[in-house]
Scaffold this motif. Sequence first.
Motif, PDB file in Angstrom:
ATOM      1  N   PHE A 147       4.795  -2.252   9.072  1.00 47.66           N
ATOM      2  CA  PHE A 147       4.050  -2.451   7.826  1.00 47.66           C
ATOM      3  C   PHE A 147       4.790  -1.789   6.670  1.00 47.66           C
ATOM      4  O   PHE A 147       5.248  -0.644   6.766  1.00 47.66           O
ATOM      5  CB  PHE A 147       2.648  -1.870   7.948  1.00 47.66           C
ATOM      6  N   PRO A 170       4.026  -0.754   2.913  1.00 50.53           N
ATOM      7  CA  PRO A 170       3.019  -0.643   1.849  1.00 50.53           C
ATOM      8  C   PRO A 170       3.554  -1.050   0.484  1.00 50.53           C
ATOM      9  O   PRO A 170       2.798  -1.567  -0.354  1.00 50.53           O
ATOM     10  CB  PRO A 170       2.617   0.835   1.890  1.00 50.53           C
ATOM     11  N   LEU A 201       3.182  -4.741   0.121  1.00 49.77           N
ATOM     12  CA  LEU A 201       1.782  -5.090  -0.123  1.00 49.77           C
ATOM     13  C   LEU A 201       1.410  -4.843  -1.578  1.00 49.77           C
ATOM     14  O   LEU A 201       0.719  -5.660  -2.203  1.00 49.77           O
ATOM     15  CB  LEU A 201       0.868  -4.280   0.794  1.00 49.77           C
ATOM     16  N   GLU A 202       1.897  -3.748  -2.135  1.00 50.44           N
ATOM     17  CA  GLU A 202       1.601  -3.444  -3.535  1.00 50.44           C
ATOM     18  C   GLU A 202       2.222  -4.498  -4.460  1.00 50.44           C
ATOM     19  O   GLU A 202       1.603  -4.917  -5.449  1.00 50.44           O
ATOM     20  CB  GLU A 202       2.122  -2.043  -3.876  1.00 50.44           C
ATOM     21  N   LYS A 217       0.033  -7.555  -4.333  1.00 48.61           N
ATOM     22  CA  LYS A 217      -1.184  -7.349  -5.116  1.00 48.61           C
ATOM     23  C   LYS A 217      -0.913  -7.505  -6.608  1.00 48.61           C
ATOM     24  O   LYS A 217      -1.676  -8.144  -7.347  1.00 48.61           O
ATOM     25  CB  LYS A 217      -1.752  -5.954  -4.837  1.00 48.61           C
ATOM     26  N   ASN A 259      -3.403 -12.114   2.794  1.00 47.17           N
ATOM     27  CA  ASN A 259      -2.026 -11.938   2.339  1.00 47.17           C
ATOM     28  C   ASN A 259      -1.418 -10.634   2.828  1.00 47.17           C
ATOM     29  O   ASN A 259      -0.201 -10.431   2.716  1.00 47.17           O
ATOM     30  CB  ASN A 259      -1.948 -11.999   0.816  1.00 47.17           C
ATOM     31  N   GLN A 260      -2.249  -9.743   3.379  1.00 43.79           N
ATOM     32  CA  GLN A 260      -1.718  -8.483   3.890  1.00 43.79           C
ATOM     33  C   GLN A 260      -0.697  -8.709   4.998  1.00 43.79           C
ATOM     34  O   GLN A 260       0.232  -7.914   5.161  1.00 43.79           O
ATOM     35  CB  GLN A 260      -2.862  -7.604   4.404  1.00 43.79           C
ATOM     36  N   GLN A 261      -0.847  -9.802   5.753  1.00 43.22           N
ATOM     37  CA  GLN A 261       0.084 -10.025   6.856  1.00 43.22           C
ATOM     38  C   GLN A 261       1.520 -10.271   6.383  1.00 43.22           C
ATOM     39  O   GLN A 261       2.470 -10.126   7.153  1.00 43.22           O
ATOM     40  CB  GLN A 261      -0.373 -11.193   7.728  1.00 43.22           C
ATOM     41  N   ALA A 289       3.096  -8.375   4.477  1.00 42.93           N
ATOM     42  CA  ALA A 289       3.745  -7.068   4.307  1.00 42.93           C
ATOM     43  C   ALA A 289       4.264  -6.508   5.626  1.00 42.93           C
ATOM     44  O   ALA A 289       4.806  -5.402   5.659  1.00 42.93           O
ATOM     45  CB  ALA A 289       2.767  -6.081   3.664  1.00 42.93           C
ATOM     46  N   TRP A 290       4.086  -7.247   6.721  1.00 40.78           N
ATOM     47  CA  TRP A 290       4.619  -6.830   8.022  1.00 40.78           C
ATOM     48  C   TRP A 290       5.934  -7.550   8.287  1.00 40.78           C
ATOM     49  O   TRP A 290       6.002  -8.777   8.231  1.00 40.78           O
ATOM     50  CB  TRP A 290       3.617  -7.166   9.130  1.00 40.78           C
ATOM     51  N   THR A 298       5.036 -15.085  -2.817  1.00 41.69           N
ATOM     52  CA  THR A 298       4.556 -13.808  -2.280  1.00 41.69           C
ATOM     53  C   THR A 298       5.160 -13.447  -0.933  1.00 41.69           C
ATOM     54  O   THR A 298       5.132 -12.277  -0.550  1.00 41.69           O
ATOM     55  CB  THR A 298       3.022 -13.830  -2.130  1.00 41.69           C
TER      56      THR A 298
END
Length: 423
Positions: A93, A95, A98-99, A102, A117-119, A121-122, A136
């Motif tokens: 992950f 972060p 992810l930021e 966002k 959409n968090q996935q 960031a992995w 994105t």
Amino acid sequence: MARKAEIIAVGTELLLGNITNTNARDLSQALAGLGIGVYWHTVVGDNPERLRDALETASRRADVIITTGGLGPTYDDLTKETVSEFFNKNLIFHPEILENIKQEFERNRHMKMPENNQQQAWLPEDCVIFDNPAGTAPGCAFKQNGIDILMLPGPPFEMRAMLNNYALPYLRKLSDSVILSCDIMTFGMGESAIELLLREDMRSMKNPTLATYAKPSEVRLRATARAENLQQAREMLNPVIESVRAKLGDIIYGVDIENLERACVELLKSKNFTLATAESCTGGRIAERLTAIPGVSAVYKGGVVSYWTEIKRKILNIPEEILNTHGAVSERTARAMARGAREITGADCAVSVTGVAGPDPDERGVPVGIVYVGLATPDGVYCRALRLGKRPRDLIRDLSANHAFDLLRRYLSGISPDLPENA
């Protein structure tokens, strides 16, 4: 040592034919310039089992694997997870990614980021991360078991942006050579006739190489050289180009120029000439192809689509006697159409086309494929009579337009408007 690459496009919509796989084309062209040969294209649906099968096959035969698609936030975007699992890579992950995602939603889309959409960031451990300037989903690259694996997004505008900004610099380090190609563009002779003239040369060449590619209404010859750098490759290609020019002569209308209309526009600009068009069976196709070129307004004044005989008479001022005696599809009419277009627009040159594109003969019984192409110039009026046969309607229209451009190109270049006997 030359690298062997395989491109795996992921997306059920590709298999269904809903979209065209332009990513494979763009990647192949880009890798060829880096000296990385693309040996295989594979397309799989959004299915992890079939993607694993494709990766299994690719890992046995390629040392560069590039995937496109399946990096989005939806449930069926499983490329990253499947590729990482296959190559024994843990997902980590990030972060900071992810930021960034966002902020992309808040700043440019004016909405809160959806949770799924968090996935995005992995990413695989120890990978090189490719930013996505057009979307994105970040891409990435890593090396495992002697294979370089790159994962790029599926939307073409995102893929191209990531390719140019990040993937190409990464890939450039993998190759110790470059491949440079040039396209020698011809019109007026068939592929078989050209191949016969150049067969011995093409057979004996190893590096550079020369090959023919028939387009629907013309023939392209591609000369390709592999060298340590671009300068060496260019020096290797120059003698090939000159040899082909010596054998094919004036059927060559340019090198690394996209099409006949662009060659004509460049010639018109160089002579400060203007052009008009008068079209019947081509239905505005010549004008359409011209106006697709940026900046053509400097040389193209306009045109008339005179599909009805009455329009030929009223707008282009073709004498009634010509139309009644010779018919709308005739050499006299083609000449008169070109003269009329030149007179009413004040252009330096005007091309005209009248003919029978099919599927049936015209009202006078003129067979399908009979076409006359005219050209009015300050030095007189030329005409080319074509016997194109009962071909598909669109092909007859494209061929007729190309003959109009070729007639204009020859006049502007100061060469004979006549084609070779085996055209």
